[in-house]
Design an enzyme around this catalytic site. Structure first.
Site, mmCIF file in Angstrom:
data_model
loop_
_atom_site.group_PDB
_atom_site.id
_atom_site.type_symbol
_atom_site.label_atom_id
_atom_site.label_comp_id
_atom_site.label_asym_id
_atom_site.label_seq_id
_atom_site.Cartn_x
_atom_site.Cartn_y
_atom_site.Cartn_z
ATOM 1 N N GLY A 164 -16.531 8.354 20.864
ATOM 2 C CA GLY A 164 -17.576 7.397 21.255
ATOM 3 C C GLY A 164 -18.188 7.849 22.563
ATOM 4 O O GLY A 164 -17.572 7.697 23.616
ATOM 5 N N LEU A 165 -19.395 8.414 22.477
ATOM 6 C CA LEU A 165 -20.008 8.969 23.688
ATOM 7 C C LEU A 165 -21.211 8.139 24.155
ATOM 8 O O LEU A 165 -22.236 8.675 24.566
ATOM 9 C CB LEU A 165 -20.390 10.442 23.452
ATOM 10 C CG LEU A 165 -19.214 11.347 23.044
ATOM 11 C CD1 LEU A 165 -19.694 12.767 22.733
ATOM 12 C CD2 LEU A 165 -18.143 11.388 24.144
ATOM 13 N N SER A 206 -11.781 -2.049 33.033
ATOM 14 C CA SER A 206 -12.821 -2.863 33.659
ATOM 15 C C SER A 206 -13.500 -2.101 34.776
ATOM 16 O O SER A 206 -12.873 -1.320 35.482
ATOM 17 C CB SER A 206 -12.221 -4.149 34.226
ATOM 18 O OG SER A 206 -13.242 -4.886 34.872
ATOM 19 N N ASN A 265 -11.387 -11.146 31.782
ATOM 20 C CA ASN A 265 -12.749 -11.540 31.445
ATOM 21 C C ASN A 265 -12.942 -13.056 31.486
ATOM 22 O O ASN A 265 -13.999 -13.534 31.874
ATOM 23 C CB ASN A 265 -13.130 -10.993 30.068
ATOM 24 C CG ASN A 265 -13.490 -9.524 30.127
ATOM 25 O OD1 ASN A 265 -13.078 -8.823 31.047
ATOM 26 N ND2 ASN A 265 -14.241 -9.039 29.170
ATOM 27 N N ARG A 325 -0.582 -44.323 22.037
ATOM 28 C CA ARG A 325 -0.160 -43.542 20.859
ATOM 29 C C ARG A 325 0.958 -44.263 20.117
ATOM 30 O O ARG A 325 1.015 -44.308 18.887
ATOM 31 C CB ARG A 325 0.308 -42.142 21.284
ATOM 32 C CG ARG A 325 -0.811 -41.259 21.804
ATOM 33 C CD ARG A 325 -0.290 -39.910 22.281
ATOM 34 N NE ARG A 325 0.195 -39.094 21.183
ATOM 35 C CZ ARG A 325 1.456 -38.708 21.021
ATOM 36 N NH1 ARG A 325 2.365 -39.069 21.903
ATOM 37 N NH2 ARG A 325 1.820 -37.971 19.998
#
Ligand code: 6PG
Length: 472
Positions: A10-11, A129, A187, A446
């Site tokens: 992947g370039l 990152s 992230n 509840r």
């Protein structure tokens, strides 16, 4: 023929930059991309004297690598990773190492580890990152999984990563898919901080009527002190950028609809999945969703009328308080993300070393900031810390700025300035630091309508009450 030490698949910009970074550090690297143009021009961009080769033929690429092969994938997360892994398989040899350096979902990584293991191949998930620039000059690198494979690539990762006080911003993040998980949470925190900065910007432009030049100055000063961080620094610079089309400030021409690729959403989902409260991250994700309702928001703003904002009287004081509010709410966002890592480590048996996480986030990554050094000291003293808000130094910092966050949140609320992140950070803090919450009432309700039972504060056991004769 001389074999290459590393391979990169992947370039695109990130792939090329990581590859050049590896080559700059004395390793020979081969690159593969289906796009022949990218492959054939790869060597042109390399530093003279470094050993770089590009090819668009997968088999030739794999054969050019020394054994065991060490291949880094820099392709978009999701299907493309699976396609590359399938295509690589027939050419690989037992013991070869394939490292996915994209923002992959951690459970996808676990599936791929198991699949490759059946062939005696090592597969690792690794968070990276720092964006395009960081990839070339020194990112923060979060590898996890196969220890044997990690040890083989460790010297290279240490060489190419950012350095803080001479220490590399990379470390082993834990077992299995821990590398991807830590990056996902990075992230999530990134989303929260960006949300909080955008709210501070809104407060300053509406409350103190600051223009872009003045905003530049405020962020410049903030970046010189305890708030020094990558995100404050780039925000400062954004306020100075002129538009080539309108010649005005670019930030004012950008449409207010925020994009998202999914890592923030995964973090938020994980908070729910493993029962960790991370509301400032949740709100940052949903605020981006809400921002996309631009047309609806315009209609609603007409219906409800413009909000009249009361200008502040003491601008300097207001700016200082907004800064402190931003600082402490940012700290609370880190606290939530780190608490998620503590729980995930337990839940998924990752064995994440929190001390190393904050250590390698000090440089290279998008959420790097000087406050990470304080966290690093805290985890060095107490590695078992479940929440950074329990550290004594942090307690002192937060206490000293609490007045500012309360005043700023109150000002935003009473003037109709959206401040979801700020209010949520404060709300989380108040709930987290309250010994006795009103949820005794929720438990009673509840039990009232659903016989869900409750526990008591004065004795052990599980209780149920017939609350009323006219029960639902
Ligand atoms: C980083 C960034 C990087 C990417 C984000 C953007 O650490 O270098 O986080 O991974 O820029 O994934 O995410 P969104 O498009 O979802 O904002």
């Amino acid at each position: 023929m001389e074999k290459y030490n590393y391979g990169v698949v992947g370039l695109g910009v990130m792939g090329k930059n990581i590859l050049y970074n590896i080559a700059d550090n004395g390793f020979s690297v081969a690159g593969f991309d289906l796009d022949a143009e990218k492959a054939n021009t790869l060597a042109d961009g390399a530093t003279p004297g470094t050993s770089v080769m590009g090819t668009a033929v997968l088999e030739a690429f794999v054969q050019s690598l020394e054994l065991p092969r060490k291949i880094i994938l820099m392709v978009p997360a999701g299907k493309p990773v699976d396609i590359v892994l399938t295509n690589l398989k027939p050419f690989l040899h037992q013991g070869d190492i394939v490292i996915d350096a994209g923002n992959s979902f951690f459970l996808d990584t676990e599936r791929r580890i198991a699949d490759y293991a059946t062939l005696g191949l090592h597969f690792m998930g690794m968070g990276v990152s720092g964006g395009e620039k960081g990839a070339r000059t020194g990112p923060s690198i979060m590898p996890g999984g196969d220890l044997e494979a990690f040890n083989k690539v460790k010297p290279m990762l240490e060489a190419i990563s950012a350095k803080v006080n001479g220490e590399a911003c990379t470390a082993y993040m834990g077992r299995s898919s821990a590398g991807n998980y830590v990056k996902m949470v990075h992230n999530g925190i990134e989303y929260a901080i960006m949300q909080l900065i955008s709210e501070a910007y809104d407060l300053l432009r509406k409350g103190a009527k600051l223009n872009n030049d003045e905003l530049y100055e405020v962020f410049r000063k903030w970046n010189e002190g305890e708030m020094n961080s990558f995100l404050i620094e780039i925000t400062r610079d954004i306020f100075r950028e002129k538009d080539t089309l309108s010649k005005a400030y670019l930030v004012d021409s950008i449409l207010d609809k925020a994009g998202a690729k999914g890592t923030g959403k995964w973090t938020s989902e994980q908070g729910m999945e493993i029962g960790t409260s991370i509301p400032t991250i949740d709100i940052a994700v949903t605020s981006r969703i809400l921002s996309a309702y631009k047309e609806e928001r315009m209609v609603a703003s007409e219906l409800y009328g413009e909000k009249s904002v009361e200008a502040v009287t003491d601008k300097e004081l207001f700016i200082e308080e907004v800064g402190e509010a931003l600082y402490v709410s940012t700290l609370i966002s880190y606290a939530q993300g780190l608490a998620l890592l503590v729980n995930a480590s337990e839940e998924y048996k990752f064995e994440i070393p929190l001390k190393d996480v904050v250590k390698i986030w000090r440089g290279g990554c998008i959420i790097r900031s000087v406050v990470l050094e304080t966290f690093y000291q805290a985890y060095s003293k107490r590695p078992e810390l479940t929440n950074i808000l329990l550290d004594e130094t942090i307690v002192d910092i937060v206490k000293s700025k609490l007045g500012s966050i309360r005043k700023t949140a109150a000002y935003a609320a009473s003037n109709g300035i959206p401040s979801l992140g700020l209010q949520t950070a404060l709300g989380y803090f108040d709930a987290y630091t309250t010994a006795s919450l009103p949820v005794n009432l929720i438990q009673a309700q509840r039990d009232y309508f659903g016989a869900h039972t409750y526990q008591r504060i004065d004795r052990e056991g599980i209780f149920h009450t017939s609350w009323d004769s006219c029960n639902l």
